[in-house]
Design a protein around this motif. Structure first.
Motif, short mmCIF file in Angstrom:
data_model
loop_
_atom_site.label_atom_id
_atom_site.label_comp_id
_atom_site.label_asym_id
_atom_site.label_seq_id
_atom_site.Cartn_x
_atom_site.Cartn_y
_atom_site.Cartn_z
N GLY A 263 39.31 34.70 53.13
CA GLY A 263 38.88 33.36 52.74
C GLY A 263 38.83 33.18 51.24
O GLY A 263 38.97 34.13 50.46
N ALA A 264 38.61 31.92 50.83
CA ALA A 264 38.59 31.59 49.41
C ALA A 264 37.38 32.22 48.73
O ALA A 264 36.28 32.32 49.32
CB ALA A 264 38.56 30.07 49.25
N TYR A 265 37.58 32.63 47.47
CA TYR A 265 36.50 33.22 46.67
C TYR A 265 36.78 32.85 45.23
O TYR A 265 37.92 32.95 44.76
CB TYR A 265 36.50 34.74 46.84
N PRO A 266 35.77 32.40 44.49
CA PRO A 266 36.00 31.92 43.12
C PRO A 266 36.70 32.96 42.25
O PRO A 266 36.34 34.14 42.24
CB PRO A 266 34.57 31.65 42.60
N GLY A 267 37.75 32.51 41.56
CA GLY A 267 38.45 33.37 40.61
C GLY A 267 39.46 34.31 41.23
O GLY A 267 39.98 35.20 40.55
N THR A 268 39.76 34.12 42.53
CA THR A 268 40.69 35.03 43.21
C THR A 268 41.82 34.26 43.88
O THR A 268 41.76 33.04 44.03
CB THR A 268 39.96 35.86 44.30
N LEU A 269 42.83 35.02 44.31
CA LEU A 269 43.90 34.47 45.14
C LEU A 269 43.49 34.55 46.61
O LEU A 269 42.88 35.54 47.04
CB LEU A 269 45.19 35.26 44.94
N GLU B 189 24.98 43.93 40.75
CA GLU B 189 25.24 43.62 39.35
C GLU B 189 26.49 44.35 38.82
O GLU B 189 26.49 44.88 37.71
CB GLU B 189 24.01 43.94 38.47
N THR B 190 27.52 44.39 39.66
CA THR B 190 28.77 45.07 39.30
C THR B 190 29.93 44.12 39.52
O THR B 190 30.04 43.48 40.56
CB THR B 190 28.97 46.34 40.16
N ASP B 191 30.78 44.03 38.51
CA ASP B 191 31.96 43.17 38.60
C ASP B 191 33.18 44.03 38.87
O ASP B 191 33.55 44.88 38.05
CB ASP B 191 32.14 42.40 37.28
N LEU B 192 33.82 43.86 40.02
CA LEU B 192 35.04 44.59 40.33
C LEU B 192 36.28 43.84 39.86
O LEU B 192 37.31 44.46 39.57
CB LEU B 192 35.13 44.84 41.84
N MET B 193 36.20 42.53 39.80
CA MET B 193 37.37 41.72 39.47
C MET B 193 37.81 41.90 38.02
O MET B 193 38.97 41.68 37.69
CB MET B 193 37.09 40.25 39.76
N GLY B 194 36.91 42.33 37.16
CA GLY B 194 37.24 42.46 35.75
C GLY B 194 38.14 43.63 35.42
O GLY B 194 38.60 43.76 34.28
N PHE B 195 38.39 44.51 36.41
CA PHE B 195 39.19 45.71 36.14
C PHE B 195 40.56 45.65 36.82
O PHE B 195 41.26 46.65 36.92
CB PHE B 195 38.42 46.95 36.59
N ALA B 196 40.93 44.47 37.31
CA ALA B 196 42.28 44.24 37.84
C ALA B 196 42.81 42.95 37.23
O ALA B 196 42.05 42.03 36.95
CB ALA B 196 42.25 44.14 39.36
N ARG B 197 44.12 42.90 37.02
CA ARG B 197 44.67 41.69 36.42
C ARG B 197 44.54 40.49 37.34
O ARG B 197 44.33 39.37 36.88
CB ARG B 197 46.15 41.94 36.06
N ARG B 198 44.64 40.72 38.65
CA ARG B 198 44.43 39.65 39.62
C ARG B 198 43.71 40.25 40.83
O ARG B 198 43.83 41.45 41.11
CB ARG B 198 45.76 39.03 40.08
N THR B 199 43.01 39.40 41.57
CA THR B 199 42.31 39.83 42.77
C THR B 199 42.72 38.93 43.93
O THR B 199 42.73 37.70 43.81
CB THR B 199 40.78 39.76 42.59
N LEU B 200 43.06 39.56 45.06
CA LEU B 200 43.46 38.83 46.26
C LEU B 200 42.45 39.14 47.36
O LEU B 200 42.16 40.31 47.64
CB LEU B 200 44.87 39.25 46.68
N VAL B 201 41.91 38.08 47.98
CA VAL B 201 40.89 38.23 49.01
C VAL B 201 41.51 37.94 50.38
O VAL B 201 42.24 36.96 50.56
CB VAL B 201 39.70 37.29 48.73
N LEU B 202 41.21 38.81 51.33
CA LEU B 202 41.83 38.73 52.65
C LEU B 202 41.12 37.79 53.62
O LEU B 202 41.71 37.38 54.62
CB LEU B 202 41.87 40.13 53.29
#
Length: 530
Positions: A142-148, A127-140
């Motif tokens: 594969g595809a992931y909703p809301g990320t590059l 129940e922790t959101d890491l993406m909300g504390f960076a302007r953008r998120t890049l995933v190494l």
């Protein structure tokens, strides 16, 4: 000459004609299709390529880029790529709890978070959101909703390397966090590259990498040790560098046998896990001439086992240091030094002397901060030209530990008449009149079943020994014999390795362990300098 710039490190190595081959225990997470063998030209191209896709993701000069992923050497390669863009990499372990990672990301306010689906899924499950504390998120991976997705960014050309001042922020690493939320330590080119890496880049007798060496590392590559290790070792151009990302001996053994090391640096916890390998007649350490340990205390049985494993005349270099300062003291251990000459109290707590001409230590009274006489315990302060620039988001915590040019390590120790230093404990973990780490040395030496021992002190109670064994059982008769001449201890708590909370460097999270064994959070120490 010595390394001068993190962003162009591999280009500089290529220009020098470095012919070192790098062998990996598994493919890099930023290049999963490449395989496990690289030359310097391929590594230089990989860093330039990563700088291209990071720039395409929006990273620019002055930005912070947080990296949270599974342990591997590409933490360092990503740091090089980020630095090439004039940005500041912040390397965070995936062993941190999602809640702790969220706190650190909030302090960093990164322009980009580089991570994996595994890390994001684990955070979401807690129940922790890491993406909300960076302007953008890049995933190494594969595809992931809301990320590059990194695959959509590959192939972009990087801009020219961006220069920065030697005293400007270069890299952020976090401390181990054994007693709470880790600090975010900021180093510069002057402290990390010119200082720490530069000091190791000079070819010294015995302890430096030789051109015929096979240099093996099995550490936490997000930690402050990884970048200066990489820069200095490759600058000395050994024949081969072997990088092991996994501590599990079942994963590491095939790599060690395929590429037998002549020098080996590993986490103390990794040495402990590999000790059964070292005790075999056909062990993979027969060619080792030099062992190196830092990060945490090493106990005599483990050092003894590895020194005995090699067919050569080996040397063990034990380093006492901190992320904020780099190395503070060095001690050379030989087979004779750790022989069971004093079976009552074997210990490796004498950590040697400061590096001559670079580092000064002082032992002071924790209340008055006046220097105490030789032989009297106190807080250890260090004065080093390699001290970091500060803590991200915690200036008050930094100010509490900085005393002019001196730095409060938070360790309790003794200066001996020989000029060497005896480590007693972290201040927060101390027990009056005793040393937890020395008791741990003795217990591990006397209890063959013990993989690890941890002693916890609580006011008003006997110290509690936590004994880690393979199967969670302990011969109580043998235990009684082992402790009969030691200070009074509570009954042992017996756990398996997996039951002990640990940091990304394998250190025991002592405060969390106190909760596991139900001993509360009261300690004899103040914890003011953790």
């Amino acid at each position: 000459m010595m390394p001068s710039d993190l962003g162009t490190l591999f280009d500089d190595l290529l220009d020098r004609g470095t012919r070192t081959v790098v062998e990996l225990s598994r493919p890099l997470d930023i290049a999963p299709a490449h395989g496990t063998r690289y030359d310097i030209a391929q590594l230089a191209a990989l860093v330039r390529g990563a700088a291209g896709w990071l720039h395409a993701a929006g990273v620019g000069s002055g930005d912070r880029v947080a990296v949270v992923k599974e342990n591997h050497w590409d933490y360092v390669l990503l740091a090089c790529a980020v630095a090439r863009l004039g940005a500041v990499p912040a390397l965070l372990s995936d062993h941190l709890t999602p809640e702790t990672t969220q706190v650190l990301l909030k302090r960093l306010d990164p322009a980009l978070l580089v991570t994996t689906r595994t890390v994001l899924d684990h955070a979401r499950d807690n129940e922790t959101d890491l993406m909300g504390f960076a302007r953008r998120t890049l995933v190494l991976d594969g595809a992931y909703p809301g990320t590059l997705d990194v695959e959509t960014l590959r192939g972009h050309e990087p801009p020219p390397p961006v220069p920065r001042g030697a005293d400007e922020p270069l890299v952020v690493n976090h401390t181990s966090g054994t007693t709470g939320t880790p600090k975010l330590v900021v180093h510069s080119t002057a402290t990390l590259i010119h200082g720490l890496a530069g000091a190791e880049s000079h070819r010294l007798p015995v302890v430096s990498s030789r051109r015929r060496d096979t240099v093996c590392s099995a550490i936490a590559y997000c930690h402050g040790r990884a970048i200066p290790w990489t820069a200095s070792v490759l600058w000395l151009a050994p024949r081969k560098v072997v990088v092991i990302a996994e501590a599990d001996p079942r994963d590491a053994e095939p790599v060690l046998r395929a590429h037998p090391p002549t020098t080996l640096e590993a986490l103390p916890s990794t040495f402990v896990r590999w000790q059964p390998l070292a005790e075999r007649a056909d062990n993979p350490f027969r060619a080792v001439r030099l062992y190196i340990s830092t990060f945490d205390a090493m106990h005599p049985p483990t050092v003894r086992a590895f020194l005995a494993a090699t067919a050569r005349r080996p040397l063990w270099v034990q380093v006492w240091g901190q992320t904020e300062t780099g190395p503070m003291t060095f001690r050379f251990l030989t087979r004779r030094a750790v022989a069971e000459r004093d079976s009552r109290h074997p210990t490796t707590r004498n950590l040697g002397r400061p590096a001559p001409g670079r580092t000064r230590l002082r032992v002071v009274d924790p209340r008055t901060f006046r220097q105490v006489p030789t032989g009297q315990p106190g807080l250890v302060l260090i004065r080093s030209p390699f001290r970091c620039l500060g803590y991200v988001g915690e200036p008050d915590r930094w100010a509490a530990k900085a005393a002019g040019r001196w730095w409060n390590t938070g360790d309790v120790g003794v200066r001996l008449r020989t000029g060497s230093y005896l480590l007693l404990d972290r201040e927060v973990d101390r027990i009056p009149g005793q040393s937890c780490v020395e008791l741990e040395d003795v217990l591990e030496d006397r209890v063959p079943e013990a993989v690890e021992c941890v002693v916890l002190g609580t006011p008003g109670e006997l110290p509690v020994p936590v004994v880690v064994t393979e199967d969670g059982t302990l011969d109580r008769v043998a235990w009684t014999r082992a402790v009969q001449d030691l200070p009074a201890l509570a009954d042992p708590v017996v756990l398996t390795w997996e039951q002990v909370p640990r940091t990304g460097t394998g250190k025991v999270r002592r405060m969390e362990l106190r909760t596991v064994v139900r001993r509360g959070q009261d300690t004899f120490g103040s914890g003011r300098w953790t």
